[in-house]
Design a protein around this motif. Structure first.
Motif, mmCIF file in Angstrom:
data_model
loop_
_atom_site.group_PDB
_atom_site.id
_atom_site.type_symbol
_atom_site.label_atom_id
_atom_site.label_comp_id
_atom_site.label_asym_id
_atom_site.label_seq_id
_atom_site.Cartn_x
_atom_site.Cartn_y
_atom_site.Cartn_z
ATOM 1 N N ILE A 26 -18.111 2.360 -15.136
ATOM 2 C CA ILE A 26 -18.532 2.621 -13.749
ATOM 3 C C ILE A 26 -18.224 1.421 -12.861
ATOM 4 N N ALA A 27 -18.486 0.207 -13.358
ATOM 5 C CA ALA A 27 -18.212 -1.004 -12.579
ATOM 6 C C ALA A 27 -16.721 -1.121 -12.264
ATOM 7 N N ARG A 28 -15.862 -0.824 -13.222
ATOM 8 C CA ARG A 28 -14.417 -0.895 -12.986
ATOM 9 C C ARG A 28 -13.990 0.119 -11.935
ATOM 10 N N ARG A 29 -14.551 1.305 -11.978
ATOM 11 C CA ARG A 29 -14.208 2.326 -10.996
ATOM 12 C C ARG A 29 -14.663 1.919 -9.597
ATOM 13 N N LEU A 30 -15.852 1.348 -9.504
ATOM 14 C CA LEU A 30 -16.364 0.922 -8.199
ATOM 15 C C LEU A 30 -15.522 -0.206 -7.612
ATOM 16 N N VAL A 31 -15.055 -1.114 -8.456
ATOM 17 C CA VAL A 31 -14.217 -2.211 -7.987
ATOM 18 C C VAL A 31 -12.927 -1.667 -7.383
ATOM 19 N N LEU A 32 -12.448 -0.557 -7.860
ATOM 20 C CA LEU A 32 -11.230 0.057 -7.326
ATOM 21 C C LEU A 32 -11.520 0.936 -6.112
ATOM 22 N N VAL A 33 -12.554 1.747 -6.184
ATOM 23 C CA VAL A 33 -12.812 2.758 -5.161
ATOM 24 C C VAL A 33 -13.432 2.177 -3.888
ATOM 25 N N LEU A 34 -14.370 1.269 -3.995
ATOM 26 C CA LEU A 34 -15.052 0.750 -2.803
ATOM 27 C C LEU A 34 -14.111 0.064 -1.821
ATOM 28 N N PRO A 35 -13.244 -0.865 -2.253
ATOM 29 C CA PRO A 35 -12.332 -1.461 -1.262
ATOM 30 C C PRO A 35 -11.388 -0.437 -0.626
ATOM 31 N N LEU A 36 -10.922 0.540 -1.392
ATOM 32 C CA LEU A 36 -10.052 1.570 -0.822
ATOM 33 C C LEU A 36 -10.791 2.408 0.205
ATOM 34 N N THR A 37 -12.051 2.713 -0.064
ATOM 35 C CA THR A 37 -12.863 3.483 0.878
ATOM 36 C C THR A 37 -13.067 2.701 2.175
ATOM 37 N N VAL A 38 -13.396 1.423 2.050
ATOM 38 C CA VAL A 38 -13.594 0.580 3.238
ATOM 39 C C VAL A 38 -12.289 0.481 4.024
ATOM 40 N N LEU A 39 -11.167 0.316 3.330
ATOM 41 C CA LEU A 39 -9.867 0.241 3.996
ATOM 42 C C LEU A 39 -9.569 1.523 4.764
ATOM 43 N N MET A 40 -9.816 2.674 4.167
ATOM 44 C CA MET A 40 -9.558 3.945 4.848
ATOM 45 C C MET A 40 -10.445 4.108 6.077
ATOM 46 N N ILE A 41 -11.694 3.702 5.986
ATOM 47 C CA ILE A 41 -12.602 3.801 7.142
ATOM 48 C C ILE A 41 -12.114 2.899 8.272
ATOM 49 N N VAL A 42 -11.705 1.678 7.940
ATOM 50 C CA VAL A 42 -11.205 0.751 8.964
ATOM 51 C C VAL A 42 -9.938 1.298 9.609
ATOM 52 N N LEU A 43 -9.010 1.817 8.799
ATOM 53 C CA LEU A 43 -7.775 2.383 9.350
ATOM 54 C C LEU A 43 -8.054 3.584 10.254
ATOM 55 N N ALA A 44 -9.015 4.405 9.880
ATOM 56 C CA ALA A 44 -9.359 5.572 10.697
ATOM 57 C C ALA A 44 -10.013 5.143 12.008
ATOM 58 N N LYS A 45 -10.927 4.179 11.958
ATOM 59 C CA LYS A 45 -11.632 3.748 13.176
ATOM 60 C C LYS A 45 -10.715 3.028 14.154
ATOM 61 N N THR A 46 -9.730 2.291 13.651
ATOM 62 C CA THR A 46 -8.833 1.559 14.542
ATOM 63 C C THR A 46 -7.707 2.425 15.081
ATOM 64 N N GLY A 47 -7.533 3.634 14.551
ATOM 65 C CA GLY A 47 -6.487 4.526 15.009
ATOM 66 C C GLY A 47 -5.157 4.306 14.306
ATOM 67 N N ALA A 48 -5.130 3.415 13.330
ATOM 68 C CA ALA A 48 -3.877 3.140 12.619
ATOM 69 C C ALA A 48 -3.392 4.376 11.860
ATOM 70 N N LEU A 49 -4.302 5.155 11.321
ATOM 71 C CA LEU A 49 -3.893 6.370 10.611
ATOM 72 C C LEU A 49 -3.227 7.362 11.559
ATOM 73 N N ASP A 50 -3.768 7.492 12.771
ATOM 74 C CA ASP A 50 -3.169 8.386 13.768
ATOM 75 C C ASP A 50 -1.752 7.948 14.102
ATOM 76 N N ARG A 51 -1.575 6.635 14.312
ATOM 77 C CA ARG A 51 -0.244 6.129 14.651
ATOM 78 C C ARG A 51 0.732 6.299 13.492
ATOM 79 N N MET A 52 0.275 6.076 12.249
ATOM 80 C CA MET A 52 1.155 6.264 11.095
ATOM 81 C C MET A 52 1.554 7.729 10.948
ATOM 82 N N LEU A 53 0.592 8.629 11.134
ATOM 83 C CA LEU A 53 0.890 10.056 11.052
ATOM 84 C C LEU A 53 1.878 10.461 12.144
ATOM 85 N N ASP A 54 1.677 9.958 13.346
ATOM 86 C CA ASP A 54 2.581 10.273 14.447
ATOM 87 C C ASP A 54 3.987 9.752 14.160
ATOM 88 N N ARG A 55 4.076 8.543 13.646
ATOM 89 C CA ARG A 55 5.372 7.959 13.327
ATOM 90 C C ARG A 55 6.093 8.761 12.246
#
Length: 152
Positions: A26-55
């Motif tokens: 469980i600890a190994r999975r959390l070490v992988l999943v938590l940073p990816l989740t935080v990264l996705m939230i940051v990308l979504a809030k800053t609009g970077a995902l929208d710009r990447m999708l548009d591009r």
């Protein structure tokens, strides 16, 4: 013969988790999943995902498709500082009587639902002039009737 009920954490005896306890797994999975989740939230809030999708999705032929063009312009005007409104609070009205070299699109601000000042009005923010063959967009923001290139 060994006893499987020894003290200490239970370890997997076979499979891909052999020699690892459930807690370690469980600890190994959390070490992988938590940073990816935080990264996705940051990308979504800053609009970077929208710009990447548009591009990725906006192609040269999309300049002649009103739906694709409006979606591209929605991302562009909300992320280049032309408006501080949310993308879902903007309404784009395409004038179908204009030629492809000078398609006029009025950008209106919705005042309904969850958008600011829900009084039902649609104030005009600015007009975009799109030269579809040249793939160029101009705006009259700040100077109605006088068009200049949109900020990048």
């Amino acid at each position: 013969m060994t006893d499987d009920n020894t003290s200490g954490p239970r370890r997997f005896g076979s499979g891909p988790f052999k020699g690892r306890s459930l807690k370690q797994h469980i600890a190994r999975r959390l070490v992988l999943v938590l940073p990816l989740t935080v990264l996705m939230i940051v990308l979504a809030k800053t609009g970077a995902l929208d710009r990447m999708l548009d591009r990725y999705t906006f192609k040269p032929m999309s300049w002649f498709d009103n739906n694709a063009l409006v979606q591209h312009l929605r991302v562009t005007v909300t992320h280049n500082g032309m408006t501080g409104d949310r993308a879902d609070c903007l309404l784009f009205i395409v004038n179908g009587d204009t030629p492809p070299q000078a398609t006029l699109i009025d950008v209106m601000e919705k005042h309904s639902g969850s958008c600011p000042v829900p009084d039902g009005s649609l104030p005009k923010l600015f007009t975009l002039r799109v030269d579809r063959p040249a793939q160029r967009v101009e705006t009259d923001q700040g100077s109605p009737g006088l068009f200049h290139p949109i900020p990048q």
